[in-house]
Design an enzyme around this catalytic site. Structure first.
Site, PDB file in Angstrom:
ATOM      1  N   GLY A   1       0.945  -1.263   0.045  1.00  0.00           N
ATOM      2  CA  GLY A   1      -0.019  -0.279  -0.009  1.00  0.00           C
ATOM      3  C   GLY A   1       1.000   1.240  -0.051  1.00  0.00           C
TER       4      GLY A   1
ATOM      5  N   ARG B   1       0.848  -4.820  -5.264  1.00  0.00           N
ATOM      6  CA  ARG B   1       0.862  -6.061  -4.410  1.00  0.00           C
ATOM      7  C   ARG B   1       1.075  -7.312  -5.372  1.00  0.00           C
ATOM      8  NH1 ARG B   1      -0.907  -4.189   0.916  1.00  0.00           N
ATOM      9  NH2 ARG B   1      -2.149  -2.648   0.885  1.00  0.00           N
TER      10      ARG B   1
ATOM     11  N   ASP C   1       5.038  -4.879   5.840  1.00  0.00           N
ATOM     12  CA  ASP C   1       5.726  -6.113   6.342  1.00  0.00           C
ATOM     13  C   ASP C   1       5.804  -7.199   5.304  1.00  0.00           C
ATOM     14  OD1 ASP C   1       3.019  -6.281   6.247  1.00  0.00           O
ATOM     15  OD2 ASP C   1       2.630  -7.420   8.155  1.00  0.00           O
TER      16      ASP C   1
ATOM     17  N   THR D   1       4.366   2.727   5.379  1.00  0.00           N
ATOM     18  CA  THR D   1       3.191   2.182   5.460  1.00  0.00           C
ATOM     19  C   THR D   1       2.227   3.000   6.508  1.00  0.00           C
ATOM     20  OG1 THR D   1       1.511   0.444   6.491  1.00  0.00           O
ATOM     21  CG2 THR D   1       4.017   0.420   7.088  1.00  0.00           C
TER      22      THR D   1
ATOM     23  N   ASP E   1       0.084   2.291   8.364  1.00  0.00           N
ATOM     24  CA  ASP E   1      -0.507   1.431   9.544  1.00  0.00           C
ATOM     25  C   ASP E   1       0.347   1.420  10.943  1.00  0.00           C
ATOM     26  OD1 ASP E   1      -2.601   0.473   8.276  1.00  0.00           O
ATOM     27  OD2 ASP E   1      -1.754  -1.369   7.558  1.00  0.00           O
TER      28      ASP E   1
ATOM     29  N   ASP F   1       2.959  -0.597  11.844  1.00  0.00           N
ATOM     30  CA  ASP F   1       2.986  -1.840  12.424  1.00  0.00           C
ATOM     31  C   ASP F   1       4.090  -2.461  12.011  1.00  0.00           C
ATOM     32  OD1 ASP F   1       2.423  -2.072   9.718  1.00  0.00           O
ATOM     33  OD2 ASP F   1       0.906  -3.426  10.064  1.00  0.00           O
TER      34      ASP F   1
ATOM     35  N   ARG G   1      -6.183  -3.372   8.984  1.00  0.00           N
ATOM     36  CA  ARG G   1      -6.816  -4.816   8.705  1.00  0.00           C
ATOM     37  C   ARG G   1      -6.379  -5.483  10.283  1.00  0.00           C
ATOM     38  NH1 ARG G   1      -5.865  -5.975   2.651  1.00  0.00           N
ATOM     39  NH2 ARG G   1      -3.987  -5.529   3.268  1.00  0.00           N
TER      40      ARG G   1
HETATM   41  O1  F6P Z   1      -1.107  -1.628   4.342  1.00  0.00           O
HETATM   42  C1  F6P Z   1      -1.950  -0.212   4.301  1.00  0.00           C
HETATM   43  C2  F6P Z   1      -3.368  -0.627   4.245  1.00  0.00           C
HETATM   44  O2  F6P Z   1      -3.725   0.787   3.933  1.00  0.00           O
HETATM   45  C3  F6P Z   1      -4.092  -1.076   5.303  1.00  0.00           C
HETATM   46  O3  F6P Z   1      -4.541  -0.350   6.524  1.00  0.00           O
HETATM   47  C4  F6P Z   1      -5.410  -1.559   4.425  1.00  0.00           C
HETATM   48  O4  F6P Z   1      -6.037  -2.459   5.093  1.00  0.00           O
HETATM   49  C5  F6P Z   1      -4.869  -1.946   3.233  1.00  0.00           C
HETATM   50  O5  F6P Z   1      -3.851  -1.414   3.081  1.00  0.00           O
HETATM   51  C6  F6P Z   1      -5.687  -1.971   2.036  1.00  0.00           C
HETATM   52  O6  F6P Z   1      -5.226  -2.395   0.934  1.00  0.00           O
HETATM   53  P1  F6P Z   1      -5.530  -2.302  -0.489  1.00  0.00           P
HETATM   54  O7  F6P Z   1      -5.443  -0.788  -0.835  1.00  0.00           O
HETATM   55  O8  F6P Z   1      -4.721  -3.247  -1.292  1.00  0.00           O
HETATM   56  O9  F6P Z   1      -7.100  -2.670  -0.496  1.00  0.00           O
END
Ligand code: F6P
Length: 336
Positions: free
Chosen positions: A24, A85, A116, A139, A141, A143, A185
């Site tokens: 992300g 991704r 991660d 990120t 998050d 995390d 998430r």
């Molecule tokens: O990893 C960052 C994040 O923004 C999370 O908080 C969220 O759950 C996820 O990515 C959403 O990912 P995508 O844009 O692939 O739906």
């Protein structure tokens, strides 16, 4: 002030590096790219940008970058290198193709900006490519173990605070109960800290069990004292579900309040990075090149208590928030 030319660095055998963003996107990634590119050039290291993360590595999307390529990007959200991704990279075949591309472009070391998933991938990939990686935590998050903050987190929290302040205005005007879903998430830090910042009546995060009955009690208490608006922040990965699921469960037991749901979604990932994120990303980008020159590999650059630290990827990905009990207590007391 000393001129840039006078600043000496250690000698290095690294001649060419590649940089990419993955997973992300997060505000501040561009500031990090700029810092990496310009620090590398200062060392006379050639830089390739890889477009679209690991996917682009497999496909050979390498572009040569210079100081001008990163002009005017420090203030921009998103990532000029794009991101993805990658499913293909998770296969042995995909990793072999990616390694072949790095070899073809004579890459001596790689800087990976991501979360991660990015570092787990890099760790496995090393056994195939044998090229040192340095990670930067990018990120929203926050995390990752080994850094007080990740690039983009501060901006995301500020974005949520700004959005929920607006929701509070309309909630107050209509005497309504709002369930606001924020990203996270597996991690509740965006929810927790933005929730405190907006004076949320309750904050539901994946790391603690959510009891709907407690939420009902809180609403009943407020109802008795004619409280006029309620904001419940729900992290998307909360064990009771997202904002829609939680709202349904609450409405089934307490229907006195007019209820609305707002899912903030991807607006939390965009926007100009805050000053804090620009500083963090710039410092980390600068340090990433220094780390490579020092011969470090497969570590994430982090900043803990204002000091630069290196954390092996294997540890950086093992973050788990242990919510501070006194903070949770504070939220409860202040929401009364
Ligand atoms: O990893 C960052 C994040 O923004 C999370 O908080 C969220 O759950 C996820 O990515 C959403 O990912 P995508 O844009 O692939 O739906």
């Amino acid at each position: 002030m000393r001129s840039g030319q006078e600043i000496k660095f250690m000698k290095t055998n690294i001649k060419t590096i590649a940089i990419f963003t993955s997973g992300g996107d997060s505000p501040g990634m561009n500031a990090a790219i700029r810092a990496v590119v310009r620090t590398a050039l200062h060392h006379s290291i050639k830089v390739f940008g890889i477009m679209h993360g690991y996917d682009g590595m497999i496909k050979g999307e390498f572009i040569s970058v210079d100081a001008t390529s990163v002009s005017g990007i420090i203030q921009r959200g998103g990532t000029i290198l794009k991101t993805a991704r990658s499913i293909r990279f998770m296969t042995n075949e995909g990793m072999k193709e990616a390694a072949a591309q790095l070899k073809k472009h004579k890459i001596d070391a790689v800087v990976a900006i991501g979360g991660d998933g990015t570092f787990k991938g890099a760790l496995e990939f090393y056994s195939i490519c044998k090229i040192p990686f340095i990670g930067l935590p990018g990120t929203i998050d926050n995390d990752l173990a080994g850094s007080d903050f990740t690039i983009g987190y501060d901006t995301a929290v500020n974005t949520v605070v700004e959005a929920v302040d607006k929701i509070r205005d309309t909630a107050e005007s209509h005497d309504r109960l709002f369930f606001v879903e924020v990203m996270g998430r597996d991690a509740g830090l965006i929810a927790l800290n933005s929730g405190i910042g907006v004076g949320a009546e309750a904050i539901l995060i994946p790391e603690t069990k959510t009891y709907i009955e407690d939420l009902i009690k809180l609403l009943q208490k407020g109802w008795k004292r004619k409280k006029s608006s309620y904001i419940i922040i729900v992290a998307e990965g909360d064990d009771a579900g997202g904002a829609y699921a939680v709202a349904e469960k609450v409405k089934a037991k307490f229907d006195k309040l007019d209820t609305r749901i707002s899912v903030l979604g991807h607006l939390q990932r965009g926007g100009n990075p805050t000053a804090n994120d620009r500083l963090l990303a710039t410092r980390m980008g600068f340090e990433a090149v220094k780390a490579l020159v020092k011969g470090k590999k497969n570590v994430m650059v982090g900043i803990v208590d204002k000091k630069v630290v290196y954390t092996p990827f294997s540890k950086a990905v093992k973050y788990h928030l242990k919510p501070d009990k006194s903070l949770m207590e504070m939220v409860e007391i202040l929401s009364a």
